[in-house]
Design a protein around this motif. Structure first.
Motif, PDB file in Angstrom:
ATOM      1  N   CYS A 203     -13.886 -14.144 -17.628  1.00  0.00           N
ATOM      2  CA  CYS A 203     -12.856 -13.193 -17.612  1.00  0.00           C
ATOM      3  C   CYS A 203     -13.342 -11.993 -16.597  1.00  0.00           C
TER       4      CYS A 203
ATOM      5  N   ASP B  30      -3.129 -14.411 -17.741  1.00  0.00           N
ATOM      6  CA  ASP B  30      -4.215 -14.125 -18.390  1.00  0.00           C
ATOM      7  C   ASP B  30      -3.608 -12.761 -19.521  1.00  0.00           C
TER       8      ASP B  30
ATOM      9  N   ASN C 283      -4.162 -17.206 -22.380  1.00  0.00           N
ATOM     10  CA  ASN C 283      -5.057 -17.051 -21.400  1.00  0.00           C
ATOM     11  C   ASN C 283      -5.232 -18.259 -20.754  1.00  0.00           C
TER      12      ASN C 283
END
Lengths: 466, 529
Positions: B304, A113, B88
């Protein structure tokens, strides 16, 4: 009732697949897995809810029908503010927060991430420039939670248990702060100057002693007033060893002095104005900022993403001072942290990068111009009075002589206008008063439409209720 | 012919993956003075003129110099963030079953569309109630569904995540204790070591002392330790069931009864509810309060790390402690309304009424499933987990302590201690290598009671074929640990970035939480580009 054998959200609802899996597991039926649940706990009925809308088209129609019972601000002229604001949302903001890579990610490591870590580090960094402070958190739930945490931080830093807050601060915000600070911390209210609606410095002086951890200030205030004495208040607080905590609307900071420049030790507020849709008050995110000193950084409960380098000379990112957090230290941690508002943090980053320094200055200027114009026009209506003498940003309280705000708002509503937020119930000194709010997209015609309607209503000439 | 996908056809069990690698600069490095990302409507001359005096009147409150934000044209900003998004790993892109406890299930795309309908997204919370009937109806109907799932009497949907829901619960317990004048007498809260860290953390914020119960040999909260912990001082018991091990505590009624016998409250952390929809409820287990994560069990995406929704439910006798306002329905007038009437002691916990985008998605998800398929969600989630369990337990170097020979519920906490003993490779190193195959694996909350832990929760969203792919990756990395450990130790190799120096992030002299701090502290050092 269910004519389908499998559900699109449950791939392994296909019976033959289930049989194959059960065989591999060595179980006879799915029921076997639930034998550990005692029979008197097991729920034997069907859940008491309506039958499903299985088709996607049907579901869409169903929810759209419910949604259509709303009347969004797009279909009217809205002058509502008071902690949630109808700012323009650049298309890029929606585009980025709708990207499934961001929308559906959660807790991956800095390697998988990398994008999330960098985007949130950049959010922190962009906010830091707006605020002129060196540390900004990954956002918490909302501005009020940010205020509560900022005040708890101040209490830990000073090892004191009393905070001073303005009596005219946002009423819901004050309740949230008081709820959050209970039971260890006492919240004392400081009076306001009745004309300017700014903080009464004499009352502040009388309540400020060396038991006070922090003075809390809103700037601009909930009522839109720009507090002119930030520097003096900071000096008074610091003189008693207390910290100054300032709640600041980030949309004002292109034109207004950031709190750190007049002595704030901690700044906090809500990032909703920065590219986040209102969602009936559901689009919120709280920022907290401080100087880069260990005694401050150590007291943040939030995630703080820092920049580093990798073995291959790339930018790398990770959590700063992890042991502070409740993830690491449970009840010994600084307050608590969990899933909060990261996606809105990324969104606010996109907003600030898109706006740039000139965009933020234009935003602030455009709002100051419009609130000045609208207040001037409204003040000319007989029976209408602007209830603050101090300068204001974006919103301002208006008092109507002899007319209740709810009556006026009903009449405005029938003309397709959402009048200002009624202050009467929360502010004893502001009876028959409403908080009027502009945004950067309002035209002169929009504002003139309101003043014309209000003139007619105040005359009693117009506004039949259909 | 070389094709690296089409797994079935080519009998390739996992894919040759590489993450996008854009080598993206920090956004400030993209600044070109003079560029603009967006223009705002200019005020008409008459409006602008009205503002001129105000601006000059600001005095010390007028900002001296513009904020030092970057100046970037619109497409370049967009591209920067698109690049970051590609660096991501969203749940939509992977088989996201390695983030146990977090229920990374599919979040249907239609629900994203619905949550962002302008009629829902562009609504102000202070509008007249007649103009927000749609939003209120969604909140109200979601509450009705959660009541059915839990058996409790009222829900407050304001909390923006599970941890804030735990704050609501701790605040309710505090108000309930204070109101009875028992603040000096009931000052302890009991929780278990496998409960989410925010359970004890929020209890401490509300001024309670914590007692933590550890598991017995079978992995269930130790009954004798619980008996020793419970006393007249017990204000509340906060627990998850099944806990993160995936083991259901069959004696839960005895635990809740024990707490009720001393006049305490029992709160059910339903973070692990995906095992139990339509199968077992909070009411029958003896709980007074509970909360659900709408962004876990009920499919709203995790964003997130938020915004989510933590829905707090209570029995009738505790309704008055829920934060105001609740959403009620007036049958006579056929109107939904914000209900401030209940004599709330908590008053407020969050701005406005809750995270509508998450609530709307949760509502639409439940509406698309109904009672039958909701139950099937849990049945399949548990089936999937036991399938994974069976396969993972057959792998070299892996075990799962406690409750040997029993099936598990919706997740399992495994251990790689054996692998570490045999190869020297820790789970922290192992997970970096998983990512070279496009897969995520998480360890566990701290403390690591299960040594070298990892937690797998397949949910109902993944097909057998996808789980098989995940298993193949797990097996492959285990094999590498034994055969080519250096490859694992230096992982990741196929990420957007390589191994990061984390020491710097713990050192006050060197950490930099913003670009501004970085520039001050480093003045030209460690600049990769």
């Amino acid at each position: 009732m269910n004519s389908f054998e499998s559900h699109p959200y449950i791939p392994n609802s296909v019976p033959s697949v289930q049989e194959e899996m059960l065989r591999e597991i060595g179980a006879k039926s799915v029921d076997e897995f639930f034998k550990c649940i005692p029979d008197d706990i097991k729920y034997h009925e069907a859940l008491q809810m309506s039958e499903p809308t299985l088709s996607e088209a049907g579901l869409r129609r169903h929810v759209e029908e419910i949604a259509s019972k709303n009347r969004s601000v797009n279909r009217v002229l809205s002058f509502l503010g008071g902690g949630c604001w109808n700012h323009y949302v650049p298309a890029s903001c929606d585009e980025i927060n709708g990207r499934s890579e961001f929308l559906t990610a959660y807790a991956g490591d800095p390697y998988e991430d990398h994008g999330r870590f960098q985007a949130l580090f950049e959010y922190e960094s962009l906010m830091a420039e707006l605020l002129e402070m060196d540390v900004v958190n990954v956002p918490t739930y909302d501005g009020s939670q940010a205020a509560g945490t900022a005040l708890r931080m101040a209490c830990r830093i000073t090892d004191r248990h009393r905070v001073l807050v303005p009596e005219l601060a946002g009423p819901e915000r004050l309740k949230i702060i008081e709820t959050y600070l209970h039971p260890q911390i006492e919240v004392v209210r400081v009076k306001a100057d009745p004309a300017a609606l700014t903080l009464d410095l004499n009352d502040l002086r009388s309540k400020l002693d060396d038991s006070v951890a922090a003075v809390f200030l809103e700037n601009p205030t909930f009522l839109g007033v720009i507090e002119p004495s930030g520097g003096e208040i900071a000096e008074l607080a610091h003189g008693k060893g207390a910290l100054l905590v300032v709640w600041a609307d980030p949309s004002s900071l292109g034109v207004l002095t950031p709190p750190s420049c007049y002595g704030a030790d901690i700044a906090c507020g809500d990032i909703q104005p920065l590219g986040v849709r209102m969602h009936f008050g559901g689009g919120r995110g709280g920022y907290i900022a401080s100087k880069d000193e260990k005694k401050f950084v150590s007291e943040f409960p939030s995630r703080l993403f820092g920049i580093s380098a990798t073995t291959h000379g790339e930018w790398g990112f990770g959590d700063v001072a992890w042991e502070r957090t409740s993830f690491a230290s449970r009840e010994a941690a600084k307050e608590f942290v969990g899933t909060a508002a990261a996606l809105w943090g990324i969104t606010a980053g996109v907003y600030l990068a898109t706006m740039g320094p000139k965009g933020m200055a234009d935003l602030g200027t455009g709002i100051l111009q419009r609130s000045a114009y609208l207040s001037r026009q409204m003040a000319q209506i007989p029976g209408v009075k602007i209830a603050a003498t101090a300068p204001f940003f974006k919103e301002f309280p208006v008092t109507f002589q002899g007319r209740s705000v709810s009556d006026i708002n009903m009449e405005l509503l029938s003309r397709g206008i959402y009048g200002g937020h009624d202050l009467s119930s929360n502010y004893p000194t502001l009876q028959n008063s409403a908080l009027y709010c502009v945004n950067e997209t309002m035209t002169k015609a929009d504002m003139d439409t309101l003043t014309k309607a209000l003139s007619e209503i105040m005359k009693g000439a117009g506004g039949s209720l259909q | 012919m070389s094709i690296e996908y089409g797994l079935k056809d080519f009998d390739k069990k996992y894919r040759s993956y590489h993450q996008a690698r854009w080598d993206e600069p920090i956004i400030f490095q993209l600044s070109q003075p003079g560029e603009r990302g967006i223009l705002l409507p200019e005020a008409e001359p008459e409006v602008a003129a009205a503002g001129s005096r105000i601006i000059s009147d600001l005095g010390p409150m007028a900002r001296k110099s513009p904020p030092n934000l970057p100046e970037i044209s619109q497409m370049r900003v967009l591209k920067h963030y698109l690049h970051l998004s590609q660096e991501n790993l969203g749940a939509d892109e992977t088989v996201d079953i390695g983030q146990g406890t977090c229920t990374m299930k599919y979040s249907p795309k239609i629900n994203d569309r619905l949550a962002n309908l302008p009629d829902l997204a562009d609504v102000h919370p202070r509008q007249d109630e007649s103009t927000v009937q749609g939003s209120l109806e969604i909140i109200y109907k979601t509450e009705q569904m959660l009541k059915a799932v839990s058996g409790l009497d009222r829900f407050c949907l304001q909390a923006g995540g599970g941890s804030q829901a735990l704050l609501v619960i701790a605040t309710i317990v505090r108000a309930w204790v204070d109101e009875q004048g028992l603040a000096d007498k009931k000052d302890e809260i009991i929780t278990t070591i496998f409960s989410h860290p925010s359970n004890p953390a929020c209890a401490a914020i509300k001024g309670f002392k914590l007692i933590t119960v550890y598991p017995d040999e079978e992995g269930r909260p130790d009954f004798e330790a619980m008996k020793a912990a419970v006393s007249d001082r017990t204000a509340a018991f906060l627990v998850t069931n099944p806990e993160d091990l995936g083991i259901y505590n069959s004696r839960i009624r005895e635990f809740t009864q024990m707490v009720h016998d001393v006049g305490g409250l029992c709160s059910y952390d339903q973070a692990n509810a995906n095992a139990l929809l339509g199968i077992a409820r909070a009411r029958e287990s003896g709980f007074d309060l509970c909360f659900f994560n709408i962004h876990k069990t009920f499919s709203a995406p995790h964003g997130c790390g938020g915004p989510g929704c933590g829905a707090v439910g209570v029995r009738e006798n505790l309704v008055k402690y829920l934060p105001a306002p609740l959403v009620s329905y007036d049958e006579e007038k056929d109107r939904y309304f914000l209900d401030y009437e209940s004599p709330s002691k908590i008053s407020r916990i969050k701005d406005f009424y809750g995270v509508l985008p998450a609530i709307t998605r949760g509502y639409a998800w439940m509406k698309a499933l109904g009672p039958h398929w909701l139950r099937e969600v849990s049945r399949v989630a548990v089936l999937n987990n036991n399938y994974m369990f069976k396969k993972i337990m057959a792998m070299r170097g892996v075990g799962a302590p406690y409750a040997s020979g029993e099936f598990r519920m919706e997740q399992v906490r495994y251990s790689m201690q054996k692998l570490k003993d045999e190869t020297g490779i820790s789970v922290s190193e192992f997970i970096n290598r998983m990512f070279d195959y496009g897969m995520h694996l998480w360890t566990s909350h701290e403390p690591w009671l299960v040594p070298e832990p990892f937690t797998v929760e397949p949910t109902e969203s993944y097909s057998k074929a996808e789980m098989d792919e995940y298993l193949a990756v797990l097996e492959q990395v285990l094999k590498e640990c034994y055969e080519t450990p250096e490859v694992v130790k230096h992982a990741p190799h196929k990420s957007a970035v390589h191994h990061t120096d984390h020491d710097i992030l713990e050192d006050p002299k060197r950490w930099a939480i913003t670009w501004r701090a970085y520039r001050k502290k480093y003045k030209g050092y460690f600049e990769p580009r």
